[in-house]
Design an enzyme around this catalytic site. Structure first.
Site, PDB file in Angstrom:
ATOM      1  N   LEU A 128       0.874  -1.162   0.000  1.00  0.00           N
ATOM      2  CA  LEU A 128       0.000   0.000   0.000  1.00  0.00           C
ATOM      3  C   LEU A 128       0.914   1.214   0.000  1.00  0.00           C
ATOM      4  CD1 LEU A 128      -2.718  -0.967   2.655  1.00  0.00           C
ATOM      5  CD2 LEU A 128      -2.908  -1.045   0.167  1.00  0.00           C
ATOM      6  N   ASP A 129       0.492   2.276  -0.682  1.00  0.00           N
ATOM      7  CA  ASP A 129       1.307   3.494  -0.684  1.00  0.00           C
ATOM      8  C   ASP A 129       1.457   4.010   0.741  1.00  0.00           C
ATOM      9  OD1 ASP A 129       1.317   3.327  -3.430  1.00  0.00           O
ATOM     10  OD2 ASP A 129      -0.394   4.683  -3.660  1.00  0.00           O
ATOM     11  N   LYS A 130       2.457   4.862   0.917  1.00  0.00           N
ATOM     12  CA  LYS A 130       2.721   5.398   2.262  1.00  0.00           C
ATOM     13  C   LYS A 130       1.476   6.072   2.841  1.00  0.00           C
ATOM     14  CE  LYS A 130       5.998   8.463   4.528  1.00  0.00           C
ATOM     15  NZ  LYS A 130       7.088   9.422   4.328  1.00  0.00           N
ATOM     16  N   LYS A 181      -4.984   5.215  -7.829  1.00  0.00           N
ATOM     17  CA  LYS A 181      -4.767   6.662  -7.988  1.00  0.00           C
ATOM     18  C   LYS A 181      -4.586   7.024  -9.462  1.00  0.00           C
ATOM     19  CE  LYS A 181      -2.571   7.181  -3.492  1.00  0.00           C
ATOM     20  NZ  LYS A 181      -1.277   7.178  -2.812  1.00  0.00           N
ATOM     21  N   HIS A 185       0.574   2.346  -7.779  1.00  0.00           N
ATOM     22  CA  HIS A 185      -0.367   3.481  -7.682  1.00  0.00           C
ATOM     23  C   HIS A 185      -1.612   3.270  -8.549  1.00  0.00           C
ATOM     24  CE1 HIS A 185       2.498   5.634  -5.387  1.00  0.00           C
ATOM     25  NE2 HIS A 185       3.145   6.237  -6.342  1.00  0.00           N
TER      26      HIS A 185
END
Ligand code: URA
Length: 239
Positions: A103-105, A189, A186
């Site tokens: 998962l992204d930060k 997004k 990503h």
């Protein structure tokens, strides 16, 4: 057959030294009988091990559900920044757990950590069709054109081909559920940005049969239940 102390220490809940002490204090039972010596041999497949009367699962792998908070990297280590492993106790970190997918930060929500490489592969392989469901809040509002575009499978500006994905607008469309069968960098997004609806907040709700436990606050974790592990195993073992 395995030594009692090895089986218990392998759960990651106690060190070998702590296990020896538990056994010495008579707090460990195998199939209802007190385990007298750490070296006592037991069958991990069939034995019912308890500590202080509580059943201990001796599965060779560990599975942890984490509610990932924002601000941590989904990595096992990083020179400069904290990672999700920093939320786990030392005994578990020693076992070499790793996050299943990233998962992204700034993304929050369900993250599975395990040392079971086979399961990780099955969960992440697009061929397995394991749905990952995200709750996204966006700038603007998603509409039926966006739903159709994601369902058709998008090709992004840089040529990245995305498999067909699910999109369900919620309320007035400023938030939505996105369902992916793959996990490209990503991806949520980038898909929504390509539709002119940049993501403001992203939260993973589920991964295949595994749903984030509503009782787990951000930053908290727990072991998977027997039921959850059985459901994950049900994902099959072929390619
Ligand atoms: N898609 C994203 O864009 N980010 C995540 O963290 C997960 C899926």
């Amino acid at each position: 057959m395995e030594r009692a102390d090895k089986l218990l220490a392998a759960t990651g809940r106690w060190s070998r030294r702590e296990v020896k002490e538990l056994i010495r204090q008579g707090r460990v039972q195998a199939d209802g009988c007190s385990v007298a010596r750490p070296e006592e041999k037991l069958d991990p497949e069939t034995v019912c091990l308890t500590v202080d009367g509580g059943v201990v699962d001796c599965s060779p792998y560990v599975y942890v559900m984490l509610h990932k908070p924002a601000g941590l990297l989904s990595a096992t280590e990083d020179r400069d920044q904290p990672t999700v492993l920093d939320l786990l106790p030392e005994e578990l970190r020693r076992r070499g757990l790793f996050p299943v997918g990233r998962l992204d930060k700034d993304t929050t929500g369900l993250l599975l950590l395990t040392d079971d490489g086979g399961l990780a592969h099955r969960l992440l392989s697009p061929k397995k069709h394991v749905d990952k469901v995200y709750l996204a809040e966006v700038e603007g509002r998603v509409d039926q054109d966006d739903v159709r575009a994601l369902e058709a499978g998008m090709v992004l500006g840089d040529g990245l081909h995305c498999l067909p994905a699910g999109l369900e607008p919620l309320g007035n469309g400023s938030s939505c559920l996105v369902t992916l069968r793959e996990g490209k960098y990503h991806q949520v997004k980038r898909m929504l940005a390509a539709r002119g609806k940049p993501v403001i907040l992203l939260h993973r709700l589920s991964m295949g049969p595994l749903t984030l436990d509503g009782e787990l606050k951000p930053g908290k974790w727990r072991f998977l239940t027997r039921q959850e592990r059985t459901e994950l195993r049900g994902l099959g073992t072929t390619t």
